[in-house]
Design a protein around this motif. Structure first.
Motif, mmCIF file in Angstrom:
data_model
loop_
_atom_site.group_PDB
_atom_site.id
_atom_site.type_symbol
_atom_site.label_atom_id
_atom_site.label_comp_id
_atom_site.label_asym_id
_atom_site.label_seq_id
_atom_site.Cartn_x
_atom_site.Cartn_y
_atom_site.Cartn_z
ATOM 1 N N LEU A 167 0.818 -1.217 0.000
ATOM 2 C CA LEU A 167 0.000 0.000 0.000
ATOM 3 C C LEU A 167 0.850 1.265 0.000
ATOM 4 C CD1 LEU A 167 -2.813 1.239 0.144
ATOM 5 C CD2 LEU A 167 -2.621 1.147 2.626
ATOM 6 N N SER A 168 1.994 1.205 0.739
ATOM 7 C CA SER A 168 2.801 2.424 0.860
ATOM 8 C C SER A 168 3.436 2.831 -0.456
ATOM 9 C CB SER A 168 3.870 2.222 1.924
ATOM 10 O OG SER A 168 4.699 1.157 1.542
ATOM 11 N N TYR A 169 3.510 1.886 -1.379
ATOM 12 C CA TYR A 169 4.109 2.234 -2.668
ATOM 13 C C TYR A 169 3.071 2.711 -3.681
ATOM 14 C CZ TYR A 169 7.965 -0.440 -0.699
ATOM 15 O OH TYR A 169 8.941 -0.909 0.110
ATOM 16 N N LEU A 170 1.850 2.707 -3.253
ATOM 17 C CA LEU A 170 0.810 3.050 -4.229
ATOM 18 C C LEU A 170 0.766 4.536 -4.510
ATOM 19 C CD1 LEU A 170 -2.373 1.012 -3.379
ATOM 20 C CD2 LEU A 170 -1.090 1.015 -5.488
ATOM 21 N N LEU A 171 0.657 4.837 -5.746
ATOM 22 C CA LEU A 171 0.405 6.223 -6.094
ATOM 23 C C LEU A 171 -0.999 6.273 -6.677
ATOM 24 C CD1 LEU A 171 3.701 7.267 -7.887
ATOM 25 C CD2 LEU A 171 2.845 8.132 -5.713
ATOM 26 N N PHE A 172 -1.773 7.117 -6.118
ATOM 27 C CA PHE A 172 -3.135 7.202 -6.616
ATOM 28 C C PHE A 172 -3.223 8.210 -7.752
ATOM 29 C CE2 PHE A 172 -3.803 5.761 -2.266
ATOM 30 C CZ PHE A 172 -4.559 4.634 -2.534
ATOM 31 N N THR A 173 -3.760 7.776 -8.772
ATOM 32 C CA THR A 173 -4.097 8.712 -9.842
ATOM 33 C C THR A 173 -5.603 8.669 -10.002
ATOM 34 O OG1 THR A 173 -3.668 6.952 -11.404
ATOM 35 C CG2 THR A 173 -1.937 8.597 -11.116
ATOM 36 N N ILE A 174 -6.209 9.595 -9.328
ATOM 37 C CA ILE A 174 -7.661 9.557 -9.221
ATOM 38 C C ILE A 174 -8.254 10.722 -10.009
ATOM 39 C CG2 ILE A 174 -9.579 9.569 -7.602
ATOM 40 C CD1 ILE A 174 -7.507 8.567 -5.530
ATOM 41 N N VAL A 175 -9.218 10.389 -10.716
ATOM 42 C CA VAL A 175 -9.785 11.396 -11.609
ATOM 43 C C VAL A 175 -11.161 11.807 -11.107
ATOM 44 C CG1 VAL A 175 -10.486 11.876 -13.993
ATOM 45 C CG2 VAL A 175 -8.610 10.285 -13.513
ATOM 46 N N PHE A 176 -11.388 13.068 -11.036
ATOM 47 C CA PHE A 176 -12.710 13.557 -10.694
ATOM 48 C C PHE A 176 -13.098 14.527 -11.789
ATOM 49 C CE2 PHE A 176 -15.725 14.221 -7.141
ATOM 50 C CZ PHE A 176 -16.566 15.105 -7.785
ATOM 51 N N LEU A 177 -13.830 14.047 -12.725
ATOM 52 C CA LEU A 177 -14.197 14.889 -13.864
ATOM 53 C C LEU A 177 -15.592 15.449 -13.664
ATOM 54 C CD1 LEU A 177 -13.026 12.778 -16.915
ATOM 55 C CD2 LEU A 177 -12.012 14.884 -16.063
ATOM 56 N N TRP A 178 -15.745 16.656 -13.998
ATOM 57 C CA TRP A 178 -17.071 17.239 -14.011
ATOM 58 C C TRP A 178 -17.398 17.565 -15.469
ATOM 59 C CZ3 TRP A 178 -19.741 19.064 -9.384
ATOM 60 C CH2 TRP A 178 -21.027 19.503 -9.657
ATOM 61 N N PHE A 199 -14.787 3.298 5.052
ATOM 62 C CA PHE A 199 -14.155 4.194 4.093
ATOM 63 C C PHE A 199 -12.917 4.835 4.726
ATOM 64 C CE2 PHE A 199 -13.547 8.530 2.543
ATOM 65 C CZ PHE A 199 -13.306 8.266 1.205
ATOM 66 N N GLN A 200 -11.812 4.886 3.963
ATOM 67 C CA GLN A 200 -10.569 5.438 4.488
ATOM 68 C C GLN A 200 -10.192 6.782 3.861
ATOM 69 O OE1 GLN A 200 -8.674 3.601 7.067
ATOM 70 N NE2 GLN A 200 -10.796 2.945 7.069
ATOM 71 N N GLU A 201 -10.142 6.793 2.527
ATOM 72 C CA GLU A 201 -9.732 8.036 1.876
ATOM 73 C C GLU A 201 -10.096 8.021 0.396
ATOM 74 O OE1 GLU A 201 -5.537 8.325 2.356
ATOM 75 O OE2 GLU A 201 -5.130 6.433 1.378
ATOM 76 N N TYR A 202 -9.995 9.211 -0.209
ATOM 77 C CA TYR A 202 -10.190 9.314 -1.649
ATOM 78 C C TYR A 202 -9.115 10.246 -2.175
ATOM 79 C CZ TYR A 202 -11.938 14.073 -1.297
ATOM 80 O OH TYR A 202 -12.025 15.422 -1.069
ATOM 81 N N ASP A 203 -8.976 10.253 -3.470
ATOM 82 C CA ASP A 203 -8.060 11.239 -4.058
ATOM 83 C C ASP A 203 -8.557 11.629 -5.441
ATOM 84 O OD1 ASP A 203 -6.008 12.986 -4.135
ATOM 85 O OD2 ASP A 203 -4.435 11.505 -3.800
ATOM 86 N N THR A 204 -8.068 12.755 -5.885
ATOM 87 C CA THR A 204 -8.451 13.243 -7.209
ATOM 88 C C THR A 204 -7.240 13.191 -8.127
ATOM 89 O OG1 THR A 204 -7.920 15.488 -6.530
ATOM 90 C CG2 THR A 204 -10.209 14.797 -6.313
ATOM 91 N N LEU A 205 -7.506 13.227 -9.378
ATOM 92 C CA LEU A 205 -6.436 13.180 -10.372
ATOM 93 C C LEU A 205 -5.627 14.479 -10.335
ATOM 94 C CD1 LEU A 205 -5.450 11.370 -12.750
ATOM 95 C CD2 LEU A 205 -6.870 12.817 -14.230
ATOM 96 N N THR A 206 -4.309 14.341 -10.404
ATOM 97 C CA THR A 206 -3.457 15.528 -10.376
ATOM 98 C C THR A 206 -3.901 16.524 -11.440
ATOM 99 O OG1 THR A 206 -1.658 14.095 -9.709
ATOM 100 C CG2 THR A 206 -1.066 16.328 -10.422
ATOM 101 N N GLY A 207 -4.104 17.753 -11.010
ATOM 102 C CA GLY A 207 -4.488 18.804 -11.955
ATOM 103 C C GLY A 207 -5.960 18.810 -12.307
ATOM 104 N N GLN A 208 -6.714 17.882 -11.746
ATOM 105 C CA GLN A 208 -8.146 17.819 -12.073
ATOM 106 C C GLN A 208 -8.946 17.791 -10.775
ATOM 107 O OE1 GLN A 208 -9.766 16.751 -15.279
ATOM 108 N NE2 GLN A 208 -8.011 16.265 -16.542
ATOM 109 N N GLY A 209 -8.915 18.898 -10.098
ATOM 110 C CA GLY A 209 -9.609 18.971 -8.815
ATOM 111 C C GLY A 209 -11.120 18.966 -8.965
ATOM 112 N N LEU A 210 -11.770 18.906 -7.856
ATOM 113 C CA LEU A 210 -13.229 18.911 -7.863
ATOM 114 C C LEU A 210 -13.751 20.320 -8.108
ATOM 115 C CD1 LEU A 210 -13.964 16.652 -4.754
ATOM 116 C CD2 LEU A 210 -13.480 15.984 -7.103
ATOM 117 N N THR A 211 -14.887 20.355 -8.726
ATOM 118 C CA THR A 211 -15.527 21.668 -8.924
ATOM 119 C C THR A 211 -16.973 21.600 -8.447
ATOM 120 O OG1 THR A 211 -16.212 21.101 -11.165
ATOM 121 C CG2 THR A 211 -14.096 22.242 -10.922
ATOM 122 N N LYS A 212 -17.517 22.798 -8.191
ATOM 123 C CA LYS A 212 -18.914 22.911 -7.777
ATOM 124 C C LYS A 212 -19.748 23.357 -8.973
ATOM 125 C CE LYS A 212 -17.583 25.621 -4.265
ATOM 126 N NZ LYS A 212 -17.642 26.395 -3.021
#
Lengths: 294, 620
Positions: A4-15, A72-85
């Motif tokens: 787990l410690s080696y994991l890099l999350f690349t999480i995408v949150f597209l609107w 539930f532990q955590e979430y992440d967003t894709l680098t450079g693609q933050g969440l928007t309202k």
């Protein structure tokens, strides 16, 4: 399995507007995350889910992570693609903080509402009425302008996958995993174990069960004793274990233990402990003891 | 004539005059009016002021007139005395609750309800009675809680009726011709108080085969959870170590939560039907228990008065339950009780004050308005508290934190405390509707409901063989006689400081301080009186410190306590013992019953509201 410690999350949150015209089931891919010893440690999922508001739907892409019992532990967003309202206004730091706090609360009142109830009613109060469009009961816990996103994400984090996750963990139960979980010394994990072991498993994992009992108080010990099959109590090691500790247990735990001893041959040290517990008052405990040492 | 003869003649004349004087008068109790129109019976202060009375609770709209027909012994001229009071007198020179009286179609010129602040007999003038059947009407003028206890017609202007509690009672018995040898009935268990605790106590005992009387001084069951008060149920049921306890609460409690909501939320009929479906329960609604007959430390009989007729009934039983909230039966029986706040030194409680005082939590008069399709006016009342934009509240619902009377005597000053609750609601609403800078926002809001039965939190706590304290709760000091678990936080209320300052020390808003706890099984010894041998308690009048009251006072917990004492009554009967005897010699039987519960275990768990932030072990 990966560490787990080696994991890099690349999480995408597209609107992405107009990507969906109706509410659909989320798309997801699950992965078991292992620890350094190769034992299951967590679950993560890449999820694509629509968020629908009136007749418009948007698609969220996100990676979420849960522990072995589905918390539930955590979430992440894709680098450079933050969440928007609404109107593509980016989340502020405070918005991210608020979303994280919401998702990490499995008992959040947002779970008490259906989606269509999030904005309604006309009655107002200074306690639990409404201030504006979002009902006040959840107004302070969701991101302003993002109530539907928050609702969808909370459902994904705390409800949608919980059963699947817990089932996966139960299927993975073995001596090493149980031992690892017991050593986490987490009451919820302990309850998860005793609630999901089959009666015969209690014999297999007796040492781990007794270890959990030793490190707990409150009602856990009572519940564990009640869950344990009677056979375990025939064993002199188990009897000796409880003989040493019985006096420190609360009344209700003692009663649960005494009930398990019915028609079982007792060791002399346990008999001695029970004799010391005799009391004048007619109670369930005194009756059980009387019957056991007759 | 010799002296002896003259004395006899004199005494005879005096007797005849006295007799004439007695028969030439008529007492009409307002609560016995045949048609009460829009007036309600209010019994909340009858132990203090002597009688139930009628109140015109119209929320600013005069209520429909009340009418009755009274038999007069003789025609002729009568002086009319009316027992009433000016309820706004403590705060204003202008009276709010004014009314008039119509007799045989003629309205008396006197306007009542605007004179003295205390209950008194107000002379209403003289009327000529021309028939033996006389029509009397109460005409409300304001819709603002005018109140009338009784009307007395007498031919003798000096025949002013008594006003003191003791003499008033005798006067009523005599003038109304009330039976002084009331009917007596025997039961296995008599429960006084039909709130959640009392209702569950009665149901529990009845389901275990006891013949039960349930006495309730309102026309409906439910107490604070009834549509008269509208507080939702709180705390948790079905907890360790007796998960079956609470199925009964689940069975009879409302499905929907929320304070001060529309009437239907509180499902009065569901509670009533549950009781009516038990053939072992005799239900006495509109009866107020206000007398006990003792033999040593044992209650032999409880007497309850019919709120409308004044007739009394006698209830005999080996075991009684005080579920009155106020500990009324215990008080009458001479039970030891606590009131106010104990000092820290008494129970060594961290939350207790250094010095004991009389602060209790208050009474809530809740309210709400509803938006209508057109503008609705509300009177610009002259007797209101002085308000401004800053001191008033621009809201449309008054929840639990509209709370009055903190620091006052919850028994002796109950009418004042409730009245202050009404005064502040009406004052605020009048200001918001007529003067506030944002009044246009409220133009279409109509004041829909204001409670006139105050939701009381605290008064007497009867002392048992054990007094539950904060330390028991926070240290999880589980005792072997644990029963129904209390789970709500220790939730104590205090006057809102700004509000208190704004209103000259008489706060009507409160705040709560919470100390979460793990569920704690209430010891059985808290559920029976220490010095009255056959009296049990359930609800907020059990044996606890002021601090511990903060958690046990929630209604789901009270309902479970009721379930337990109903079971205890069954054990007492089967073993021919009293509650202490049960604790000492037969407690195992109660444990077995608590393990089973008396409620239906198969119903869906529908009450998922207002569970509280209990410290819970995660169990799944």
């Amino acid at each position: 399995m990966k560490n787990l410690s080696y994991l890099l999350f690349t999480i995408v949150f597209l609107w992405a507007s107009n990507t969906a015209s109706k509410e659909e089931e989320p798309f997801f891919e699950f992965e078991i995350i292992a620890d350094e010893d190769g034992l299951p440690n967590a679950y993560q999922a890449f999820i694509k889910s629509p968020v629908c508001e009136k007749d418009k739907c948007y698609e969220i892409e996100i990676i979420m992570q849960w522990d072995l019992i589905g918390r539930f532990q955590e979430y992440d967003t894709l680098t450079g693609q933050g969440l928007t309202k609404l109107d593509h206004i980016p989340f502020t730091d405070e918005d991210y903080f608020r979303l994280e706090r919401l998702l990490k609360d499995p008992h959040s009142p947002i779970g008490d509402y259906k989606k269509e109830e999030l904005i309604l009613d006309t009655r107002k109060s200074d306690i639990d009425g409404f201030t504006g469009a979002t009902i006040r009961a959840i107004n302070d816990i969701v991101v302003g302008g993002g109530v539907y996103s928050c609702y969808t994400l909370w459902q994904l984090a705390n409800q949608k996958f919980t059963d699947s996750i817990t089932k996966m963990t139960i299927d993975l139960f073995d001596k090493k995993l149980i031992n690892k979980m017991v050593n986490q010394q987490d009451l919820a994990v302990n309850y998860f174990i005793i609630n999901n072991l089959k009666p015969n498993d209690f014999l297999t994992y007796r040492d781990e069960i007794l270890q959990m009992i030793a490190s707990n108080k409150g009602y856990f010990v009572k519940k564990a004793i009640e869950k344990m099959p009677k056979e375990i109590f025939r064993d002199s090691i188990t009897q000796e274990y409880f003989a040493k500790r019985l006096n420190s247990y609360n009344y209700f735990t003692q009663v649960a233990f005494l009930k398990q001893l019915n028609a079982i041959r007792l060791t002399s040290s346990l008999k001695k402990t029970l004799l010391g517990q005799k009391e004048e008052r007619n109670t369930l405990r005194s009756n059980l003891i009387k019957n056991l040492i007759q | 004539m010799d002296f002896k003869y003259r004395l006899t003649l004199f005494l005879l004349i005096i007797s005849l005059l006295t007799l004439w004087g007695q028969t030439k008068s008529v007492l009409v109790e307002a609560e016995s009016f045949n048609d009460k129109g829009g007036w309600f019976i209010d019994q909340q202060s009858m132990d203090i002021m002597g009688s139930p009375y009628l109140i015109a609770h119209g929320m600013g709209t005069p209520v429909k007139e009340a009418n009755t027909t009274v038999q007069f012994p003789a025609k002729g001229n009568y002086y009319v005395y009316v027992r009433t009071r000016n309820w706004t007198a403590p705060w204003s020179d202008i009276a709010a609750g004014k009314f008039r009286i119509k007799i045989e179609g003629q309205t008396l010129s006197k306007t009542f309800g605007q004179d003295e602040k205390d209950w008194h007999w107000s002379l209403g003038g003289k009327v000529k009675i021309k028939t033996n059947q006389v029509e009397i009407s109460l005409l409300d003028l304001t819709g603002f809680n005018g109140r009338v206890d009784a009307i007395y017609f007498t031919k003798n202007k000096n025949d002013l009726p008594p006003n003191q509690l003791e003499t008033l009672d005798e006067f009523r018995i005599k003038k109304l011709g009330l039976n002084q040898n009331p009917k007596s009935s025997k039961f296995d268990f008599v429960v006084i108080g039909g709130g959640m605790a009392g209702t569950c106590a009665a149901l529990s005992a009845a389901r275990l085969g006891l013949k039960v009387a349930l006495i309730q001084n309102r026309p409906i069951l439910g107490g604070n959870n009834s549509s008269e008060v509208r507080v939702h149920l709180g705390a948790r049921i079905n907890l360790e170590p007796y998960p079956a306890l609470g199925n009964l609460v689940n069975e009879i409690g409302p499905q929907r939560g929320g304070n001060a909501q529309p009437k239907a939320y509180y499902e009065d009929q569901k509670k009533l039907d549950a009781v009516l479906n038990e053939s072992n329960i005799s239900l006495f609604l509109n009866h107020h228990a206000n007398e006990v007959v003792m033999q040593g430390n044992t209650i032999q009989k409880v007497l309850a008065e019919n709120l409308e007729t004044g007739e009394k009934l006698i209830f005999e039983a080996p075991i009684f339950a005080d579920c009155t909230g106020d500990g009324t039966i215990g008080y009458l029986a001479g039970a030891e009780y606590l009131m106010g706040r104990e000092s820290k030194s008494v129970f060594n409680e961290p939350t207790a004050p250094e010095v004991a005082d009389n602060l209790t939590m208050g009474i809530s008069v809740q309210w709400f308005s509803e938006k209508t399709s057109q503008a609705v006016a509300f009177p610009d009342i002259e007797w209101a508290l002085p308000l401004d934009d800053e001191k008033s509240y621009t809201i449309t619902r008054g929840d639990w934190n509209w709370e009055t009377g903190m620091g006052k005597d919850m028994i002796r000053e109950a009418e004042f405390i409730r009245d202050y609750g009404l005064l502040v609601v009406f004052s605020n609403w009048s200001y918001v509707k007529n003067h506030h800078a944002e009044k246009e926002k409220f133009a279409n809001e109509k004041l829909q409901w204001v409670a006139y039965i105050g939701g009381k939190r605290e008064s007497r706590r009867l002392v048992g063989d054990y007094i539950l304290t904060e330390n028991d709760l926070t240290q999880q000091n589980f005792l072997p006689d644990g029963t129904a678990p209390t789970s709500w936080s220790i939730d104590l209320h205090y006057p809102d400081l700004k509000n208190q300052k704004d209103f000259k020390g008489e706060a009507f808003r409160s705040y709560a301080v919470f100390l979460p706890i793990y569920p704690y099984p209430i010891p059985f010894r808290c559920l029976y009186s220490k010095n009255i041998d056959n009296l049990m308690m359930a609800g907020r009048d059990i044996s606890v410190s002021h601090v511990a009251l903060g958690t046990i006072r929630l209604m789901r917990t009270g309902g479970m306590m009721g379930e337990v004492i109903g079971m205890a009554a069954a054990v007492c009967k089967s073993k021919n013992t009293n509650p202490r005897g049960l604790y000492q010699n037969h407690f195992s039987l109660l444990e077995e019953l608590m393990s089973k519960g008396v409620g239906n275990p198969n119903l869906p768990k529908i009450q998922n509201y207002n569970l509280g932030k209990t410290l819970m072990e995660t169990t799944d």
